[in-house]
Design an enzyme around this catalytic site. Structure first.
Site, PDB file in Angstrom:
ATOM      1  CE1 TYR A   1      25.051 -14.245  66.647  1.00  0.00           C
ATOM      2  CE2 TYR A   1      25.003 -13.206  64.482  1.00  0.00           C
ATOM      3  CZ  TYR A   1      24.399 -13.484  65.694  1.00  0.00           C
ATOM      4  OH  TYR A   1      23.135 -13.007  65.955  1.00  0.00           O
TER       5      TYR A   1
ATOM      6  CE1 TYR B   1      19.026 -14.123  65.631  1.00  0.00           C
ATOM      7  CE2 TYR B   1      17.074 -15.494  65.850  1.00  0.00           C
ATOM      8  CZ  TYR B   1      18.082 -14.740  66.424  1.00  0.00           C
ATOM      9  OH  TYR B   1      18.148 -14.612  67.789  1.00  0.00           O
TER      10      TYR B   1
ATOM     11  CG  PHE C   1      21.107 -21.606  70.349  1.00  0.00           C
ATOM     12  CD1 PHE C   1      22.052 -22.615  70.324  1.00  0.00           C
ATOM     13  CD2 PHE C   1      20.358 -21.375  69.201  1.00  0.00           C
ATOM     14  CE1 PHE C   1      22.242 -23.377  69.169  1.00  0.00           C
ATOM     15  CE2 PHE C   1      20.547 -22.121  68.046  1.00  0.00           C
ATOM     16  CZ  PHE C   1      21.491 -23.128  68.039  1.00  0.00           C
ATOM     17  CD  GLU C   2      21.542 -13.962  68.554  1.00  0.00           C
ATOM     18  OE1 GLU C   2      20.328 -13.721  68.414  1.00  0.00           O
ATOM     19  OE2 GLU C   2      22.389 -13.067  68.740  1.00  0.00           O
ATOM     20  CB  ILE C   3      23.014 -19.985  64.142  1.00  0.00           C
ATOM     21  CG1 ILE C   3      23.500 -20.985  65.199  1.00  0.00           C
ATOM     22  CG2 ILE C   3      23.906 -20.052  62.896  1.00  0.00           C
ATOM     23  CD1 ILE C   3      23.492 -22.432  64.745  1.00  0.00           C
TER      24      ILE C   3
END
Length: 501
Positions: free
Chosen positions: A160, A188, A313-315
């Site tokens: 995500y 992450y 903001f994070e992937i």
């Protein structure tokens, strides 16, 4: 040091972690490769439509016009037709809308003990805690901490990318971050790492450490990104040194305790005679004068440095937060009531969980991605490796011609070739780089990931105490009546410092 050489002017990268691409790739060529099982995920209200559209326009222009990843929108209420129609018209990928079940949105105490809940929220407002008086903010943080990954639209994803309303991107992203993270075994990714406000999380760290101890979790190297290890020495008596703040205080305290150890050694061996100074120190200790007062802000010889990844903001991998170990951690936090008695954010919770469950090598700093949320922004210098801009075949043209012309006039790369990482970045004229702020933790990230860094070692307290007593006894053999004048010399300390564990 940050004033002399700002962090933004220093190279950050190592074998452990570096940008996936310094500069631009050909996004049309990259887009021919297979996609990951991933999507953008946005939690928003109907009233935030304008902010949502602004974020979509920015991310579609700088990335998704080439890669066409799907968008998922979540709301604790049903989305309006206007919201759905406007969003669909702005995106190049598929769009899905979902509602958060009330049982996942509301804190259990709202039903079980509503007076307790409301009083806790009001009390935080009285103390001026940021967002502390807003029940919806507590609900949002709890949802992102524990149930976001379980939503039926999210749980089947491998990856995500969290997107907030009203954010800006300043650089073109011409590679697929999801596929690059897969290829480099990253789980992450972040763009901003800053310090939390202490009054929002006064007991989060000690609750987390209690969880780690209860479950015998062996903390990996990434734990040091968030925790000050106050353990200077390790040994049988290390609990007696937990009030010292640095090595100077340690050596001073050791020197004061050596006559006591000498007296204890004498009592164990039944030797004839003991110097008067050692007896005096022993008497003071038995009367309570030598007892240690451990500071209240420490827990298990650790202290939270307040650093965390700014999770707006994070992937990340969804299975990281769907794992049993993370779920158990979240439920442990839930039982403490910290999501409403205090104002725990999902950012420090995600970060401390990563510190428990991932190695630092599994975390990635997207230094090449320019990003702004609220008043904080990161915008990198451009790499010398630039390419002309090429429009994607499914671009929705959310920007006007004037705005498109603005983005085509990107910043010139700096003269120092090692600094620039961005692709066609254009930083705002009033740009204040968060890397250079005293609230940023990126310098810690850089230090912890440096190739030349050596792991911290604790002093071998048992060996040092024994050797120090020998030094004291050697002194007494020449000066039997002057024990109070004994002191460790600089050479003594230098030799004792060699004993580590």
């Amino acid at each position: 040091m940050l004033k002399a050489v700002p962090m933004s002017e220093r190279p950050v990268g190592s074998r452990m972690d570096s940008v996936f691409e310094s500069g631009c790739r050909d996004p049309l060529e990259e887009a021919q490769k297979p996609r990951a099982n991933a999507a953008f995920v946005v939690l928003a209200r109907n009233s935030e439509l304008d902010g949502v559209l602004s974020s979509i326009r920015s991310l579609e222009r700088h990335f998704n016009q080439w890669f066409n990843y799907p968008w998922i929108f979540l709301n604790d209420e049903v989305f309006t037709d206007e919201f759905k129609d406007e969003v669909k018209a702005a995106t190049s990928g598929k769009v899905r809308f979902g509602t958060v079940p009330a049982v996942r949105w509301h804190v259990p105490a709202e039903n079980d003990d509503p007076l307790f809940f409301s009083e806790a929220i009001e009390e935080q407002g009285d103390r001026g805690i940021m967002y502390g008086s807003m029940p919806a903010y507590h609900r949002m943080c709890r949802f992102y901490s524990g149930y976001f990954f379980d939503h039926y639209l999210v749980r089947k994803l491998d990856w995500y990318w969290r997107v907030e309303p009203d954010v800006d991107f300043f650089c073109d992203i011409t590679y697929d971050p999801f596929k690059e993270m897969e290829a480099h075994n990253k789980k992450y990714g972040f763009t901003i790492m800053i310090k939390e406000l202490i009054n929002t999380v006064p007991n989060l760290f000690r609750t987390t450490v209690a969880y780690a101890k209860k479950n015998d979790i062996k903390l990996p190297d990434s734990w040091s990104l968030f925790s000050k290890d106050l353990e200077i020495a390790r040994g049988t008596n290390d609990h007696l040194y937990r009030d010292v703040k640095d090595k100077d205080q340690f050596w001073k305290k050791l020197q004061g305790r050596v006559p006591l150890y000498r007296a204890m050694r004498w009592s164990d061996t039944n030797e004839d005679g003991i110097d008067s100074h050692s007896l005096k120190v022993l008497a003071d200790y038995t009367n309570g004068g030598g007892l240690t007062n451990v500071p209240a802000d420490r827990f298990d010889n650790l202290e939270y440095n307040l650093c965390h990844f700014w999770s707006n903001f994070e992937i990340g991998r969804t299975d990281l937060f769907q794992s049993k170990q993370y779920r158990d951690y979240f439920h442990f936090l839930e039982e403490s009531n910290g999501f409403f008695v205090e104002r725990w954010g999902d950012a420090p919770i995600h970060s401390l969980a990563l510190g428990m469950f991932l190695n630092q090598s599994e975390i990635h700093y997207f230094r090449d991605i320019g990003y702004r949320h609220s008043t904080l922004e990161h915008c990198p210098a451009n790499s010398i490796n630039q390419r002309p801009y090429s429009e994607g075949p499914r671009y929705r043209h959310g920007y006007s011609k004037q705005e498109e012309d603005y983005w085509l006039k990107f910043d010139s790369p700096p003269s120092d070739k090692d600094i620039g990482t961005g692709c066609r970045c254009r930083c705002p004229d009033d740009h204040q780089e968060i890397e250079n702020s005293g609230s940023s933790c990126v310098s810690l990230w850089a230090m912890m990931s440096d190739d030349e860094r050596t792991p911290k070692k604790a002093l071998d307290l048992d060996r040092i105490e024994s050797e120090a007593v020998n030094l004291y006894e050697k002194y007494l053999s020449k000066h039997p009546e002057n024990g109070e004048e004994w002191a460790l010399s600089g050479d003594d300390i230098k030799r004792l410092e060699q004993f580590t564990v």
